[in-house]
Design a protein around this motif. Sequence first.
Motif, PDB file in Angstrom:
ATOM      1  N   ILE A  60       0.851  -1.197   0.000  1.00  0.00           N
ATOM      2  CA  ILE A  60       0.000   0.000   0.000  1.00  0.00           C
ATOM      3  C   ILE A  60       0.884   1.244   0.000  1.00  0.00           C
ATOM      4  O   ILE A  60       1.888   1.310   0.715  1.00  0.00           O
ATOM      5  CB  ILE A  60      -0.941   0.003   1.222  1.00  0.00           C
ATOM      6  N   ILE A  61       0.483   2.232  -0.805  1.00  0.00           N
ATOM      7  CA  ILE A  61       1.156   3.534  -0.836  1.00  0.00           C
ATOM      8  C   ILE A  61       0.179   4.572  -0.290  1.00  0.00           C
ATOM      9  O   ILE A  61      -0.965   4.662  -0.756  1.00  0.00           O
ATOM     10  CB  ILE A  61       1.603   3.910  -2.255  1.00  0.00           C
ATOM     11  N   ASN A  62       0.617   5.340   0.675  1.00  0.00           N
ATOM     12  CA  ASN A  62      -0.232   6.366   1.289  1.00  0.00           C
ATOM     13  C   ASN A  62       0.637   7.537   1.718  1.00  0.00           C
ATOM     14  O   ASN A  62       1.765   7.356   2.177  1.00  0.00           O
ATOM     15  CB  ASN A  62      -0.976   5.783   2.494  1.00  0.00           C
ATOM     16  N   LYS A  63       0.111   8.754   1.567  1.00  0.00           N
ATOM     17  CA  LYS A  63       0.903   9.948   1.881  1.00  0.00           C
ATOM     18  C   LYS A  63       1.197  10.076   3.367  1.00  0.00           C
ATOM     19  O   LYS A  63       2.118  10.813   3.762  1.00  0.00           O
ATOM     20  CB  LYS A  63       0.183  11.208   1.400  1.00  0.00           C
ATOM     21  N   TYR A  64       0.440   9.374   4.218  1.00  0.00           N
ATOM     22  CA  TYR A  64       0.663   9.473   5.658  1.00  0.00           C
ATOM     23  C   TYR A  64       1.586   8.373   6.185  1.00  0.00           C
ATOM     24  O   TYR A  64       1.754   8.244   7.393  1.00  0.00           O
ATOM     25  CB  TYR A  64      -0.662   9.439   6.407  1.00  0.00           C
ATOM     26  N   CYS A  65       2.162   7.598   5.315  1.00  0.00           N
ATOM     27  CA  CYS A  65       3.173   6.640   5.741  1.00  0.00           C
ATOM     28  C   CYS A  65       4.520   7.350   5.894  1.00  0.00           C
ATOM     29  O   CYS A  65       4.779   8.370   5.250  1.00  0.00           O
ATOM     30  CB  CYS A  65       3.301   5.502   4.728  1.00  0.00           C
ATOM     31  N   LEU A  66       5.375   6.791   6.716  1.00  0.00           N
ATOM     32  CA  LEU A  66       6.653   7.444   7.007  1.00  0.00           C
ATOM     33  C   LEU A  66       7.569   7.480   5.802  1.00  0.00           C
ATOM     34  O   LEU A  66       8.404   8.377   5.671  1.00  0.00           O
ATOM     35  CB  LEU A  66       7.355   6.741   8.177  1.00  0.00           C
ATOM     36  N   THR A  67       7.439   6.544   4.903  1.00  0.00           N
ATOM     37  CA  THR A  67       8.289   6.498   3.715  1.00  0.00           C
ATOM     38  C   THR A  67       7.492   6.915   2.493  1.00  0.00           C
ATOM     39  O   THR A  67       6.255   6.818   2.462  1.00  0.00           O
ATOM     40  CB  THR A  67       8.836   5.088   3.500  1.00  0.00           C
ATOM     41  N   ASN A  68       8.189   7.355   1.463  1.00  0.00           N
ATOM     42  CA  ASN A  68       7.533   7.777   0.238  1.00  0.00           C
ATOM     43  C   ASN A  68       7.118   6.604  -0.634  1.00  0.00           C
ATOM     44  O   ASN A  68       6.341   6.766  -1.571  1.00  0.00           O
ATOM     45  CB  ASN A  68       8.456   8.705  -0.557  1.00  0.00           C
ATOM     46  N   SER A  69       7.653   5.440  -0.345  1.00  0.00           N
ATOM     47  CA  SER A  69       7.299   4.256  -1.138  1.00  0.00           C
ATOM     48  C   SER A  69       6.197   3.491  -0.408  1.00  0.00           C
ATOM     49  O   SER A  69       5.271   4.090   0.119  1.00  0.00           O
ATOM     50  CB  SER A  69       8.537   3.392  -1.355  1.00  0.00           C
ATOM     51  N   TYR A  70       6.302   2.191  -0.369  1.00  0.00           N
ATOM     52  CA  TYR A  70       5.245   1.385   0.245  1.00  0.00           C
ATOM     53  C   TYR A  70       5.238   1.582   1.761  1.00  0.00           C
ATOM     54  O   TYR A  70       6.274   1.813   2.389  1.00  0.00           O
ATOM     55  CB  TYR A  70       5.447  -0.093  -0.095  1.00  0.00           C
ATOM     56  N   CYS A  71       4.045   1.463   2.349  1.00  0.00           N
ATOM     57  CA  CYS A  71       3.874   1.662   3.783  1.00  0.00           C
ATOM     58  C   CYS A  71       4.540   0.517   4.551  1.00  0.00           C
ATOM     59  O   CYS A  71       4.414  -0.667   4.189  1.00  0.00           O
ATOM     60  CB  CYS A  71       2.386   1.719   4.151  1.00  0.00           C
ATOM     61  N   LEU A  72       5.250   0.875   5.612  1.00  0.00           N
ATOM     62  CA  LEU A  72       5.911  -0.113   6.454  1.00  0.00           C
ATOM     63  C   LEU A  72       5.008  -0.476   7.628  1.00  0.00           C
ATOM     64  O   LEU A  72       4.090   0.267   7.994  1.00  0.00           O
ATOM     65  CB  LEU A  72       7.234   0.461   6.980  1.00  0.00           C
ATOM     66  N   ARG A  73       5.292  -1.658   8.225  1.00  0.00           N
ATOM     67  CA  ARG A  73       4.526  -2.116   9.375  1.00  0.00           C
ATOM     68  C   ARG A  73       5.462  -2.242  10.577  1.00  0.00           C
ATOM     69  O   ARG A  73       6.667  -2.470  10.448  1.00  0.00           O
ATOM     70  CB  ARG A  73       3.875  -3.470   9.075  1.00  0.00           C
ATOM     71  N   ASP A  74       4.862  -2.081  11.760  1.00  0.00           N
ATOM     72  CA  ASP A  74       5.643  -2.269  12.978  1.00  0.00           C
ATOM     73  C   ASP A  74       5.678  -3.754  13.353  1.00  0.00           C
ATOM     74  O   ASP A  74       5.193  -4.620  12.602  1.00  0.00           O
ATOM     75  CB  ASP A  74       5.090  -1.414  14.122  1.00  0.00           C
ATOM     76  N   SER A  75       6.223  -4.043  14.521  1.00  0.00           N
ATOM     77  CA  SER A  75       6.365  -5.439  14.951  1.00  0.00           C
ATOM     78  C   SER A  75       5.032  -6.123  15.174  1.00  0.00           C
ATOM     79  O   SER A  75       4.916  -7.347  15.069  1.00  0.00           O
ATOM     80  CB  SER A  75       7.200  -5.509  16.237  1.00  0.00           C
ATOM     81  N   VAL A  76       3.992  -5.330  15.468  1.00  0.00           N
ATOM     82  CA  VAL A  76       2.661  -5.901  15.715  1.00  0.00           C
ATOM     83  C   VAL A  76       1.915  -6.117  14.413  1.00  0.00           C
ATOM     84  O   VAL A  76       0.943  -6.865  14.356  1.00  0.00           O
ATOM     85  CB  VAL A  76       1.864  -5.000  16.674  1.00  0.00           C
ATOM     86  N   GLY A  77       2.344  -5.434  13.356  1.00  0.00           N
ATOM     87  CA  GLY A  77       1.660  -5.577  12.072  1.00  0.00           C
ATOM     88  C   GLY A  77       0.878  -4.347  11.658  1.00  0.00           C
ATOM     89  O   GLY A  77       0.279  -4.338  10.573  1.00  0.00           O
ATOM     90  N   PHE A  78       0.878  -3.284  12.489  1.00  0.00           N
ATOM     91  CA  PHE A  78       0.158  -2.060  12.143  1.00  0.00           C
ATOM     92  C   PHE A  78       1.046  -1.169  11.278  1.00  0.00           C
ATOM     93  O   PHE A  78       2.283  -1.219  11.366  1.00  0.00           O
ATOM     94  CB  PHE A  78      -0.274  -1.305  13.402  1.00  0.00           C
ATOM     95  N   PHE A  79       0.397  -0.320  10.479  1.00  0.00           N
ATOM     96  CA  PHE A  79       1.130   0.610   9.640  1.00  0.00           C
ATOM     97  C   PHE A  79       1.824   1.661  10.504  1.00  0.00           C
ATOM     98  O   PHE A  79       1.280   2.135  11.504  1.00  0.00           O
ATOM     99  CB  PHE A  79       0.198   1.301   8.645  1.00  0.00           C
ATOM    100  N   VAL A  80       3.010   2.049  10.079  1.00  0.00           N
ATOM    101  CA  VAL A  80       3.738   3.138  10.751  1.00  0.00           C
ATOM    102  C   VAL A  80       3.279   4.452  10.119  1.00  0.00           C
ATOM    103  O   VAL A  80       3.585   4.737   8.955  1.00  0.00           O
ATOM    104  CB  VAL A  80       5.259   2.959  10.591  1.00  0.00           C
ATOM    105  N   ILE A  81       2.532   5.230  10.881  1.00  0.00           N
ATOM    106  CA  ILE A  81       1.889   6.442  10.374  1.00  0.00           C
ATOM    107  C   ILE A  81       2.725   7.667  10.728  1.00  0.00           C
ATOM    108  O   ILE A  81       3.270   7.777  11.828  1.00  0.00           O
ATOM    109  CB  ILE A  81       0.460   6.583  10.938  1.00  0.00           C
ATOM    110  N   HIS A  82       2.781   8.583   9.802  1.00  0.00           N
ATOM    111  CA  HIS A  82       3.445   9.873  10.045  1.00  0.00           C
ATOM    112  C   HIS A  82       2.412  10.791  10.715  1.00  0.00           C
ATOM    113  O   HIS A  82       1.795  11.626  10.069  1.00  0.00           O
ATOM    114  CB  HIS A  82       3.920  10.461   8.712  1.00  0.00           C
TER     115      HIS A  82
END
Length: 537
Positions: A60-82
């Motif tokens: 998934i690509i979203n402008k509120y993800c920390l990276t400009n490319s695909y959204c990363l997940r934390d250790s629990v599996g949730f998206f890392v949100i900016h």
Amino acid sequence: MKLKWIDRLGDLNPQLMREIQEIRISHLLIATIVSLLGQFLLIIFFQSQLPLDFDPTIPIINKYCLTNSYCLRDSVGFFVIHWQLWWANLFTILSILGVLILLVGGVYLLVYNLANEQRRGTLNFIRLSPQPPQIILSGKLLGVPSLLFLVAILAIPLHLYAGLSAEISLFLILEFYIFLLAGCFFFYSTAILFGLVSSSCGFAPWLASGAVLLFLLTTHYSVTGTLVDWLFLFSPMQIISYLIKATHLNLNYIDEGLLLPTSLYSRHWYNVLLGANAANLVMSALLNYSLCSYWIWQAIKRCYSHPQKTLLNKQQSYLLLVFFETVIIGFTVVKGIVPAWKEGMIYHYRFLLMFNWVMFLALILFLKPSRQGIQSDARYHHGEQPIQNLVWSSVLSVIVVNLAIASIFLVSWILFSLEASEKIPALFSLLICYNFILFCAVITQIITLRIVQKPALWITGVFAIVTILPVIVLNLLARNSSDNSLLWLFTPYAWVVTQSTSQVSIWLVIVMQWSILGLCTLQLMHDIKKIGESASK
């Protein structure tokens, strides 16, 4: 026995107490629901912008993800949100909506309230109050938009939390509030003056609020490097860019869909840098608001206490013009690389002429005596004072003196700022513009004497025809004709062609203008003489 706070408020400002008493509990509930529901829907909308996890295997690509490319997940599996970016966008849209609601809505309510007072006949009753005009009208200024204030106050907690979460300092947020409050005072004061002079016009509330909305939208464009940038100081939205810049976020993500205004970062007034930082901008805006509001309240007090008198007296108009010329000339002192330098200082001169044209049209309206005032003067001076002296003792003499004052500034600016080859054409264009100003002053007086029903609409129509129609017609003719330069000399925008037209043609046009002006003045003398004879009978 101690008085209740509501009684003390009534003692301090009876009009404010009257406006508050007209608010019902149902109105308070509606305002509260609108504010809280609007905030809730806004949060829901921004929540919907976050990435949704339909299938963990699909990137998934979203402008509120920390990276400009695909959204990363934390250790629990949730998206890392900016989250800082998310809160910054929420803060920005809350700020813009707050400015629009308070300014546009408040102006509409004030003009509508004054129109209702005039229609019901209670405005003249309020004038009988022993309270000074500034007390009565400040009560309206605070009381009429009080429901809007309630809507804004209920949104402050979310706005503050969003700003602090976006890592905007509390001091900067407070500067935004100060800027907004000062802007409310200025625009509300202008609305009161407009409401007093246009209370008989049915569409005045929509016209006033629409003008404010248009102004706020146009100040989103980039600064011009000319004295047009003065208008940017009147918009509270200018400080939003400074607040977002303090987050050190990528402004490309902030600007998306929010239309952040470009601010006055490198704009000078004389040698003062207006937009070096938020504090400079706020101080410059507060000074600008204060000086302009002072003149507005001078007109308000005269209009409220003496509706038949002019909005300004002669001495006030002279001082106002000195203030105006000092301010606008300061914005022609440009430093750095700006678009204005592409054409040289003659580019600034064109804006000086246009601003002076608008200013003098406003002065003609402010200094225009009423029909009753002219009748009383004609009755008083009938048989004692020559009729031509009576004509020149009216608005014409004041406009002539104001033109002389403006000439001190503008001619000096022309002589010291323009190139040698540009000075004579600039002086010609100034003279032609002055002739049009005198023509508008005479026509305004004739309309006032001859038209009883809504003369202000006729005067506004004449001003619009003289100001707007020549530009439209000549630009249309330019498509079908290779040379229509002489026609520009018959408009207030003669500076377009004075450099390329012979001096003989220019002098011929000036003589024609003087002839027409003389005929109009003779007609005005005849009308005043006729009014004086009928009044003496």
